[in-house]
Design a protein around this motif. Structure first.
Motif, PDB file in Angstrom:
ATOM      1  N   PRO A 253       0.827  -1.213   0.000  1.00 60.22           N
ATOM      2  CA  PRO A 253       0.000   0.000   0.000  1.00 60.22           C
ATOM      3  C   PRO A 253       0.859   1.260   0.000  1.00 60.22           C
ATOM      4  O   PRO A 253       2.038   1.237   0.335  1.00 60.22           O
ATOM      5  CB  PRO A 253      -0.780  -0.130   1.320  1.00 60.22           C
ATOM      6  CG  PRO A 253       0.147  -0.900   2.220  1.00 60.22           C
ATOM      7  CD  PRO A 253       0.864  -1.873   1.319  1.00 60.22           C
ATOM      8  N   GLU A 254       0.261   2.359  -0.378  1.00 61.82           N
ATOM      9  CA  GLU A 254       0.932   3.659  -0.320  1.00 61.82           C
ATOM     10  C   GLU A 254       1.127   4.072   1.139  1.00 61.82           C
ATOM     11  O   GLU A 254       0.203   3.987   1.947  1.00 61.82           O
ATOM     12  CB  GLU A 254       0.092   4.718  -1.033  1.00 61.82           C
ATOM     13  CG  GLU A 254      -0.078   4.486  -2.526  1.00 61.82           C
ATOM     14  CD  GLU A 254       1.091   5.001  -3.325  1.00 61.82           C
ATOM     15  OE1 GLU A 254       1.891   5.780  -2.765  1.00 61.82           O
ATOM     16  OE2 GLU A 254       1.219   4.619  -4.501  1.00 61.82           O
ATOM     17  N   VAL A 255       2.348   4.528   1.474  1.00 65.20           N
ATOM     18  CA  VAL A 255       2.616   4.986   2.848  1.00 65.20           C
ATOM     19  C   VAL A 255       3.276   6.351   2.876  1.00 65.20           C
ATOM     20  O   VAL A 255       3.581   6.880   3.939  1.00 65.20           O
ATOM     21  CB  VAL A 255       3.500   3.965   3.611  1.00 65.20           C
ATOM     22  CG1 VAL A 255       2.776   2.652   3.812  1.00 65.20           C
ATOM     23  CG2 VAL A 255       4.836   3.758   2.902  1.00 65.20           C
ATOM     24  N   GLY A 256       3.533   6.939   1.699  1.00 63.20           N
ATOM     25  CA  GLY A 256       4.188   8.248   1.668  1.00 63.20           C
ATOM     26  C   GLY A 256       5.659   8.143   2.022  1.00 63.20           C
ATOM     27  O   GLY A 256       6.380   7.295   1.514  1.00 63.20           O
ATOM     28  N   ASP A 257       6.102   9.014   2.923  1.00 68.11           N
ATOM     29  CA  ASP A 257       7.489   9.003   3.392  1.00 68.11           C
ATOM     30  C   ASP A 257       7.511   8.607   4.866  1.00 68.11           C
ATOM     31  O   ASP A 257       7.385   9.455   5.754  1.00 68.11           O
ATOM     32  CB  ASP A 257       8.137  10.371   3.205  1.00 68.11           C
ATOM     33  CG  ASP A 257       8.490  10.643   1.754  1.00 68.11           C
ATOM     34  OD1 ASP A 257       9.019   9.722   1.103  1.00 68.11           O
ATOM     35  OD2 ASP A 257       8.228  11.761   1.269  1.00 68.11           O
ATOM     36  N   PRO A 258       7.672   7.313   5.163  1.00 65.87           N
ATOM     37  CA  PRO A 258       7.671   6.862   6.558  1.00 65.87           C
ATOM     38  C   PRO A 258       8.957   7.243   7.273  1.00 65.87           C
ATOM     39  O   PRO A 258       9.937   7.676   6.650  1.00 65.87           O
ATOM     40  CB  PRO A 258       7.550   5.336   6.427  1.00 65.87           C
ATOM     41  CG  PRO A 258       8.183   5.030   5.102  1.00 65.87           C
ATOM     42  CD  PRO A 258       7.874   6.207   4.219  1.00 65.87           C
ATOM     43  N   ASP A 259       8.982   7.071   8.588  1.00 66.64           N
ATOM     44  CA  ASP A 259      10.181   7.380   9.373  1.00 66.64           C
ATOM     45  C   ASP A 259      11.345   6.452   9.044  1.00 66.64           C
ATOM     46  O   ASP A 259      12.510   6.794   9.259  1.00 66.64           O
ATOM     47  CB  ASP A 259       9.868   7.304  10.873  1.00 66.64           C
ATOM     48  CG  ASP A 259       8.951   8.432  11.315  1.00 66.64           C
ATOM     49  OD1 ASP A 259       8.946   9.484  10.638  1.00 66.64           O
ATOM     50  OD2 ASP A 259       8.232   8.260  12.327  1.00 66.64           O
ATOM     51  N   LYS A 260      11.021   5.273   8.541  1.00 64.22           N
ATOM     52  CA  LYS A 260      12.045   4.348   8.066  1.00 64.22           C
ATOM     53  C   LYS A 260      11.403   3.456   7.001  1.00 64.22           C
ATOM     54  O   LYS A 260      10.172   3.313   6.962  1.00 64.22           O
ATOM     55  CB  LYS A 260      12.600   3.498   9.219  1.00 64.22           C
ATOM     56  CG  LYS A 260      11.554   2.642   9.933  1.00 64.22           C
ATOM     57  CD  LYS A 260      12.177   1.911  11.117  1.00 64.22           C
ATOM     58  CE  LYS A 260      11.110   1.055  11.840  1.00 64.22           C
ATOM     59  NZ  LYS A 260      11.678   0.375  13.017  1.00 64.22           N
ATOM     60  N   PRO A 261      12.187   2.866   6.121  1.00 61.99           N
ATOM     61  CA  PRO A 261      11.606   2.054   5.045  1.00 61.99           C
ATOM     62  C   PRO A 261      10.867   0.825   5.578  1.00 61.99           C
ATOM     63  O   PRO A 261      11.154   0.328   6.670  1.00 61.99           O
ATOM     64  CB  PRO A 261      12.829   1.640   4.219  1.00 61.99           C
ATOM     65  CG  PRO A 261      13.898   2.616   4.573  1.00 61.99           C
ATOM     66  CD  PRO A 261      13.650   2.982   6.006  1.00 61.99           C
ATOM     67  N   LYS A 262       9.930   0.344   4.767  1.00 59.97           N
ATOM     68  CA  LYS A 262       9.256  -0.924   5.056  1.00 59.97           C
ATOM     69  C   LYS A 262      10.120  -2.100   4.619  1.00 59.97           C
ATOM     70  O   LYS A 262      10.029  -3.186   5.183  1.00 59.97           O
ATOM     71  CB  LYS A 262       7.914  -0.987   4.333  1.00 59.97           C
ATOM     72  CG  LYS A 262       6.934   0.105   4.731  1.00 59.97           C
ATOM     73  CD  LYS A 262       6.500  -0.047   6.180  1.00 59.97           C
ATOM     74  CE  LYS A 262       5.461   1.003   6.552  1.00 59.97           C
ATOM     75  NZ  LYS A 262       5.090   0.935   7.987  1.00 59.97           N
TER      76      LYS A 262
END
Length: 519
Positions: A253-262
């Motif tokens: 899914p789309e998450v934008g710019d998270p604090d760290k990568p998935k």
């Protein structure tokens, strides 16, 4: 070696780190053979794992398997730890890893279905020309329309024969279908099978979530693909990585710019992805790399020469570790200049000259900082890894595989009903109904005194009947046979179309032609 928001890479005049928040802006690790690219990949994998980020990487030489074992005391490692200022916190440790292998020998088997990989990547794998790729597209379109799942090679072979039999009919609907092209595809399929590619196709298909696990202690799982034998089939290796990238793009899914990568994805031997790739495929790779950032996936290309990566892709790689390049030939000199020009200049450093002077374990480093602006390039001493330098032994590998939480999930292949069985059953049912109609016709002929056909198919003599009577009898039988055949054909076609329509509407293909499972 990992702060709350960054991964420590090494020391220049200051600490050089990779910010986790900007790690999904992708990266490049480049340099000549033996200059330290594998160690740079290893320390980044360690850093991401400690931060709770799962990692995928291909192990070309076997060295990355050492991530699963703690390092041992070596003077040069201790000395490097002191030089970069981490001697007080430097400890040897093993990291949680999972081994995978397309050939199923040195890790959990990885499979996907032909329906899921789609015609674009399969054509690339089979090295088809444009005409042959067009026929393959017709095959997949027909399979989607008629609800015929293509799981493995026997399904594809059955479908190729089916398309050949219906080539005239299909040409009027889908475009020209050449039997010569079908024969060429069948020959390429045989070559791929001899290279071991058949083992990649089938079920159970890989669940991408198994690449995104964390260990009980919260560290990210490092997924290592055994690629030493796989590299003897470089096209299979490249297509597998492209398929995996497209799967991540389509499924996450789309998450934008998270604090760290998935997830962080390392493409080793990146030149294989683009070598002889058609322009259309390169454009799709560029598009996926650009868009997958918003899915929280960081893509890092590892290669000897920055020129191996097309400019449209290279321009998107914000975090860079450049090891030494040798300028022996005009192409080498061009690569050095190109690498130097991609960095943000440092007024105190002659970047182009420094690239040729770097020692083993040194690199030019520039990472994104602040608002995504590249840092000034710095000559950097790369920190030592905490895990083992070099491969683990086979006993250690077996122990890690068998103690894995997913051991047994992929080890045994499955074979459910798919295109091969459906087409065989359809042919058998058609043959049974035709035989039933022939038997019924013979009984009707016996009952009404009409002539029967012998086993050879020739009409038996009918002495004592005049020509008109025989002619009328033949016409009646012909009308009955025509009506029955029409009903039979209509019934079979209606059932196939009904099944195809109900399933076909649910089959949606993504950017690289792979099947979207969730639709």
């Amino acid at each position: 070696m990992t702060a709350d928001n960054s991964i420590f890479i090494g020391k220049s005049g200051k600490d050089e780190s990779l910010m986790l928040k900007l790690a999904n802006r992708h990266g490049l690790i480049a340099g000549a053979t033996g200059t330290g690219k594998t160690v740079s990949l290893q320390i980044l994998a360690e850093g991401f794992s400690k931060a709770g980020v799962p990692v995928f990487c291909a192990d070309i030489k076997g060295d990355l398997s050492g991530l699963g074992a703690a390092g041992s005391h070596k003077d040069f490692l201790e000395e490097r730890a002191k030089e970069v200022g981490i001697s007080k916190t430097y400890e040897y440790e093993a990291f949680p890893i999972a081994f995978w292998d397309l050939l199923g020998e040195q890790g959990h088997p990885i499979r996907t279905t032909l329906s899921e990989i789609g015609p674009l990547l399969l054509a690339r794998l089979l090295e088809l020309n444009d005409t042959q790729e067009g026929v393959l597209n017709v095959l997949f379109e027909l399979a989607d329309d008629e609800g015929l799942l293509l799981l493995d090679f026997k399904d594809l072979r059955a479908m190729l024969s089916h398309v050949a039999e219906r080539s005239s009919e299909l040409s009027t609907v889908y475009g020209n279908v050449s039997k010569a092209s079908i024969g060429a595809i069948q020959r390429r399929l045989l070559v791929l099978e001899r290279q071991g590619g058949e083992q990649f196709f089938g079920e159970p298909a890989l669940d991408i979530r198994d690449f995104m696990r964390t260990a009980p202690d919260g560290r990210g799982m490092v997924n290592i693909l055994a690629a030493d034998k796989l590299m003897t089939s470089p096209r299979l290796y490249a297509v597998f990585l492209l398929w995996l990238l497209s799967e991540l793009f389509e499924e996450l899914p789309e998450v934008g710019d998270p604090d760290k990568p998935k997830l962080v994805f390392f493409f080793d031997e990146a030149h294989l992805l683009f070598s002889d790739a058609p322009k259309a495929l390169v454009e799709k790779i560029e598009q996926v790399v650009r868009l997958i950032r918003s899915k929280g996936v960081g893509v890092y290309f590892v290669t000897q020469n920055p020129l191996d990566v097309p400019e449209t892709v290279l321009s998107q790689l914000g975090n860079r570790i450049q090891h030494a390049l040798r300028a022996f030939t005009p192409r080498d000199q061009k690569a050095v200049r190109a690498a130097a020009e991609t960095f943000r200049p440092n007024p105190d450093l002659d970047t182009e000259r420094t690239i040729t002077e770097l020692g083993v374990g040194e690199a030019l480093v520039s990472t994104l900082e602040g608002k995504g602006i590249p840092s000034v390039v710095q000559r950097t001493l790369i920190r030592p890894p905490c895990s083992r330098l070099g491969p683990i032994n086979q006993s250690e590998r077996r122990s890690i595989i068998q103690s894995s939480a997913i051991f047994g999930t992929y080890e045994r292949a499955k074979d459910r009903t798919s295109a091969y069985e459906i087409l065989m059953n359809r042919a058998a049912e058609t043959q049974r109904l035709e035989q039933k109609h022939r038997d019924k016709e013979d009984r009707y002929a016996d009952k009404h005194g009409e002539p029967r056909k012998g086993r050879s198919g020739f009409q038996l003599p009918d002495f004592g009947r005049d020509d008109r009577s025989r002619r009328d009898s033949r016409e009646r039988r012909s009308r009955r046979r025509s009506q029955r055949d029409t009903v039979l054909e209509a019934g079979l076609k209606s059932a196939a179309r009904s099944l195809g329509t109900s399933l076909g509407r649910a089959l949606v293909r993504g950017l690289m032609g792979s099947l979207k499972r969730g639709n």
